[in-house]
Design an enzyme around this catalytic site. Structure first.
Site, PDB file in Angstrom:
ATOM      1  N   HIS A  65      -0.789   3.910   9.285  1.00 31.95           N
ATOM      2  CA  HIS A  65      -1.072   2.961   8.197  1.00 31.95           C
ATOM      3  C   HIS A  65      -2.561   2.632   8.178  1.00 31.95           C
ATOM      4  O   HIS A  65      -3.278   2.868   9.147  1.00 31.95           O
ATOM      5  CB  HIS A  65      -0.280   1.665   8.384  1.00 31.95           C
ATOM      6  CG  HIS A  65       1.145   1.760   7.928  1.00 31.95           C
ATOM      7  ND1 HIS A  65       2.138   2.277   8.726  1.00 31.95           N
ATOM      8  CD2 HIS A  65       1.741   1.434   6.754  1.00 31.95           C
ATOM      9  CE1 HIS A  65       3.293   2.247   8.067  1.00 31.95           C
ATOM     10  NE2 HIS A  65       3.078   1.748   6.864  1.00 31.95           N
ATOM     11  N   GLU A 121       0.104 -18.136  -4.903  1.00 31.48           N
ATOM     12  CA  GLU A 121      -0.763 -17.732  -3.795  1.00 31.48           C
ATOM     13  C   GLU A 121      -0.797 -18.868  -2.762  1.00 31.48           C
ATOM     14  O   GLU A 121      -0.260 -19.949  -3.009  1.00 31.48           O
ATOM     15  CB  GLU A 121      -2.193 -17.445  -4.299  1.00 31.48           C
ATOM     16  CG  GLU A 121      -2.548 -15.969  -4.369  1.00 31.48           C
ATOM     17  CD  GLU A 121      -2.501 -15.279  -2.987  1.00 31.48           C
ATOM     18  OE1 GLU A 121      -2.645 -15.960  -1.969  1.00 31.48           O
ATOM     19  OE2 GLU A 121      -2.300 -14.062  -2.927  1.00 31.48           O
ATOM     20  N   THR A 154       9.098  -0.232   9.031  1.00 35.60           N
ATOM     21  CA  THR A 154       9.820   0.996   8.681  1.00 35.60           C
ATOM     22  C   THR A 154      10.062   1.861   9.916  1.00 35.60           C
ATOM     23  O   THR A 154      11.142   2.431  10.083  1.00 35.60           O
ATOM     24  CB  THR A 154       9.015   1.794   7.636  1.00 35.60           C
ATOM     25  OG1 THR A 154       8.727   0.921   6.557  1.00 35.60           O
ATOM     26  CG2 THR A 154       9.777   3.004   7.148  1.00 35.60           C
ATOM     27  N   LYS A 205      -3.689  -3.239   8.254  1.00 36.09           N
ATOM     28  CA  LYS A 205      -2.304  -3.682   8.524  1.00 36.09           C
ATOM     29  C   LYS A 205      -2.300  -4.487   9.824  1.00 36.09           C
ATOM     30  O   LYS A 205      -2.855  -4.033  10.829  1.00 36.09           O
ATOM     31  CB  LYS A 205      -1.367  -2.472   8.620  1.00 36.09           C
ATOM     32  CG  LYS A 205       0.102  -2.860   8.815  1.00 36.09           C
ATOM     33  CD  LYS A 205       1.023  -1.672   8.614  1.00 36.09           C
ATOM     34  CE  LYS A 205       2.480  -1.999   8.908  1.00 36.09           C
ATOM     35  NZ  LYS A 205       3.031  -3.070   8.074  1.00 36.09           N
ATOM     36  N   GLY A 243       9.367  -8.445   1.018  1.00 35.74           N
ATOM     37  CA  GLY A 243       8.826  -7.190   1.544  1.00 35.74           C
ATOM     38  C   GLY A 243       7.964  -7.389   2.766  1.00 35.74           C
ATOM     39  O   GLY A 243       7.595  -6.411   3.421  1.00 35.74           O
ATOM     40  N   GLY A 256       2.138 -14.087  -3.457  1.00 32.22           N
ATOM     41  CA  GLY A 256       1.068 -13.265  -2.870  1.00 32.22           C
ATOM     42  C   GLY A 256       0.370 -12.489  -3.979  1.00 32.22           C
ATOM     43  O   GLY A 256      -0.038 -11.341  -3.795  1.00 32.22           O
ATOM     44  N   PRO A 286      11.823  -3.691   4.856  1.00 31.44           N
ATOM     45  CA  PRO A 286      10.470  -3.411   5.351  1.00 31.44           C
ATOM     46  C   PRO A 286       9.793  -2.289   4.587  1.00 31.44           C
ATOM     47  O   PRO A 286       8.587  -2.086   4.730  1.00 31.44           O
ATOM     48  CB  PRO A 286      10.701  -3.016   6.817  1.00 31.44           C
ATOM     49  CG  PRO A 286      12.108  -2.517   6.864  1.00 31.44           C
ATOM     50  CD  PRO A 286      12.865  -3.293   5.821  1.00 31.44           C
TER      51      PRO A 286
HETATM   52  N1  LIG Z   1       8.321  -3.736   2.193  1.00 34.41           N
HETATM   53  C1  LIG Z   1       7.385  -2.915   1.727  1.00 34.41           C
HETATM   54  O1  LIG Z   1       7.676  -1.880   1.077  1.00 34.41           O
HETATM   55  C2  LIG Z   1       5.935  -3.264   1.958  1.00 34.41           C
HETATM   56  C3  LIG Z   1       4.909  -2.551   1.327  1.00 34.41           C
HETATM   57  C4  LIG Z   1       3.588  -2.959   1.506  1.00 34.41           C
HETATM   58  C5  LIG Z   1       3.321  -4.094   2.282  1.00 34.41           C
HETATM   59  N2  LIG Z   1       4.332  -4.739   2.902  1.00 34.41           N
HETATM   60  C6  LIG Z   1       4.118  -5.981   3.658  1.00 34.41           C
HETATM   61  O2  LIG Z   1       3.896  -7.009   2.697  1.00 34.41           O
HETATM   62  C7  LIG Z   1       2.973  -7.981   3.229  1.00 34.41           C
HETATM   63  C8  LIG Z   1       1.762  -8.098   2.303  1.00 34.41           C
HETATM   64  O3  LIG Z   1       1.089  -6.851   2.229  1.00 34.41           O
HETATM   65  P1  LIG Z   1      -0.267  -6.675   1.416  1.00 34.41           P
HETATM   66  O4  LIG Z   1      -0.809  -5.355   1.805  1.00 34.41           O
HETATM   67  O5  LIG Z   1      -0.044  -6.983  -0.029  1.00 34.41           O
HETATM   68  O6  LIG Z   1      -1.151  -7.841   2.091  1.00 34.41           O
HETATM   69  P2  LIG Z   1      -2.345  -8.667   1.483  1.00 34.41           P
HETATM   70  O7  LIG Z   1      -2.981  -9.385   2.645  1.00 34.41           O
HETATM   71  O8  LIG Z   1      -3.200  -7.819   0.611  1.00 34.41           O
HETATM   72  O9  LIG Z   1      -1.616  -9.759   0.529  1.00 34.41           O
HETATM   73  C9  LIG Z   1      -0.861 -10.846   1.001  1.00 34.41           C
HETATM   74  C10 LIG Z   1      -1.139 -12.012   0.060  1.00 34.41           C
HETATM   75  O10 LIG Z   1      -0.218 -13.066   0.346  1.00 34.41           O
HETATM   76  C11 LIG Z   1      -0.921 -14.288   0.202  1.00 34.41           C
HETATM   77  N3  LIG Z   1      -0.230 -15.397   0.879  1.00 34.41           N
HETATM   78  C12 LIG Z   1      -0.275 -15.730   2.198  1.00 34.41           C
HETATM   79  N4  LIG Z   1       0.437 -16.870   2.399  1.00 34.41           N
HETATM   80  C13 LIG Z   1       0.955 -17.220   1.203  1.00 34.41           C
HETATM   81  C14 LIG Z   1       1.757 -18.316   0.750  1.00 34.41           C
HETATM   82  N5  LIG Z   1       2.186 -19.274   1.597  1.00 34.41           N
HETATM   83  N6  LIG Z   1       2.094 -18.361  -0.559  1.00 34.41           N
HETATM   84  C15 LIG Z   1       1.682 -17.420  -1.434  1.00 34.41           C
HETATM   85  N7  LIG Z   1       0.876 -16.380  -1.077  1.00 34.41           N
HETATM   86  C16 LIG Z   1       0.529 -16.291   0.223  1.00 34.41           C
HETATM   87  C17 LIG Z   1      -2.301 -13.971   0.799  1.00 34.41           C
HETATM   88  O11 LIG Z   1      -3.261 -14.951   0.385  1.00 34.41           O
HETATM   89  C18 LIG Z   1      -2.558 -12.591   0.232  1.00 34.41           C
HETATM   90  O12 LIG Z   1      -3.220 -12.639  -1.029  1.00 34.41           O
HETATM   91  C19 LIG Z   1       2.648  -7.466   4.651  1.00 34.41           C
HETATM   92  O13 LIG Z   1       3.543  -8.087   5.560  1.00 34.41           O
HETATM   93  C20 LIG Z   1       2.910  -5.971   4.562  1.00 34.41           C
HETATM   94  O14 LIG Z   1       3.205  -5.394   5.821  1.00 34.41           O
HETATM   95  C21 LIG Z   1       5.620  -4.347   2.751  1.00 34.41           C
END
Ligand SMILES: NC(=O)c1ccc[n+]([C@@H]2O[C@H](COP(=O)([O-])OP(=O)(O)OC[C@H]3O[C@@H](n4cnc5c(N)ncnc54)[C@H](O)[C@@H]3O)[C@@H](O)[C@H]2O)c1
Length: 265
Positions: A154, A34, A165, A158, A98, A8, A123
């Site tokens: 959030h 990606e 969380t 989102k 995550g 990602g 999470p």
């Molecule tokens: N655990 C934590 O502390 C925490 C913190 C922030 C976000 N999150 C979670 O993480 C996830 C991503 O958050 P974000 O804000 O970065 O989202 P985002 O949409 O900005 O980024 C997600 C990225 O993943 C890519 N992606 C999708 N399918 C993919 C694949 N098969 N292979 C590779 N890449 C792929 C998308 O193209 C995108 O660029 C969400 O589920 C969010 O809720 C968790």
């Protein structure tokens, strides 16, 4: 030196992870992936993260780079993370996930796959939130007659609600009080709801603007309230928690872990 892969890499968390990893001499970015067809595939991961070229191109084939000496940081989507976990399990690669919004079925499948490799799913990767979960467990047990409510806010983009969380905080209350979370949880209220049942755990989700993520757990008694609040001010707290988790996970036996295992709490 941990060889890290960012899955990602063009996303919000992916870019933050890349920018932090390149600043840390103890870690190296071994790969970045990606989704197929996404803008950013083929580009330099450092350029995409805004830190200049680092010689690591963003690919779209995770299976081609996952290996036992790599630890993947996966912030994509639950569907993509499940696919990546299956690949990591087959290859013996360690993986920190995550992504949020797992269904109970996905969680069961993840537990099965996690036994085959080193897996950490959380999470919320921030240290503060994981300390909060511990405090909430303690408070829920000590304040047994108090009503527990969880509130989160959030950013408007989102896609899942309530946050993973908020669910974890609600589950912490349920665990401390010996309740079945699925039966006790109520998500939002509307209309003539009747008197609040004692064992209810209220969970409310607000969405707006660019709020990175705040969580409040309120214990309401007669004539007093205890409020425990955590505010995430920057994604850096989440990304640096994930990198710390990756460095820890590298040396663990196969199995499923969370951030509290990393902190030893
Ligand atoms: N655990 C934590 O502390 C925490 C913190 C922030 C976000 N999150 C979670 O993480 C996830 C991503 O958050 P974000 O804000 O970065 O989202 P985002 O949409 O900005 O980024 C997600 C990225 O993943 C890519 N992606 C999708 N399918 C993919 C694949 N098969 N292979 C590779 N890449 C792929 C998308 O193209 C995108 O660029 C969400 O589920 C969010 O809720 C968790």
């Amino acid at each position: 030196m941990a060889k890290l892969i960012v899955a990602g890499a063009a996303g919000r968390m992916g870019r933050m992870l890349t920018s932090l990893i390149v600043q840390q001499p103890s870690h190296s970015l071994a790969g970045a992936v990606e989704a197929k067809g996404v803008k950013g595939v083929g580009a330099d991961a450092g350029e995409v993260a805004g830190v200049g070229p680092i010689g690591v191109p963003i690919g779209d084939d995770y299976a081609a780079i996952a290996a036992p000496d790599t630890v993947t940081l996966d912030f994509t989507s639950v569907t993509a993370s499940m696919e990546h976990l299956a690949i990591a399990a087959a290859k013996g690669a360690a993986i920190v996930i995550g992504s949020t919004g797992f269904t109970p079925e996905m969680e069961a499948r993840a537990r099965e796959l996690a036994s085959k490799t080193r897996t950490l799913i959380a999470p919320n990767m921030s240290i503060g939130i994981n300390v909060l979960i511990t405090l909430v467990e303690k408070a829920a047990a000590l304040l047994s007659g108090f009503d527990a409510e969880v509130l989160e806010i959030h950013h408007r983009t989102k896609v899942d609600a309530p946050s993973g969380t908020a669910l974890a905080l609600g589950k912490a209350v349920a665990t401390a009080r010996g309740l079945d979370f699925q039966k006790s949880a109520t998500f939002g209220r509307e209309g003539i709801t009747g008197v609040r049942p004692t064992d209810q755990i209220g969970i409310m989700a607000l969405r707006g603007g660019d709020a990175v993520g705040d969580h409040t757990v309120i214990f309401c008694g007669q004539g007093e309230r205890l409020e425990l609040i955590h505010r995430t001010q920057s994604r850096e707290a989440l990304a640096s928690g994930a990198i710390r988790a990756a460095a820890w996970l590298e040396h663990q036996p196969n199995g499923l872990y969370n951030i509290r295992n990393v902190l030893g709490i």
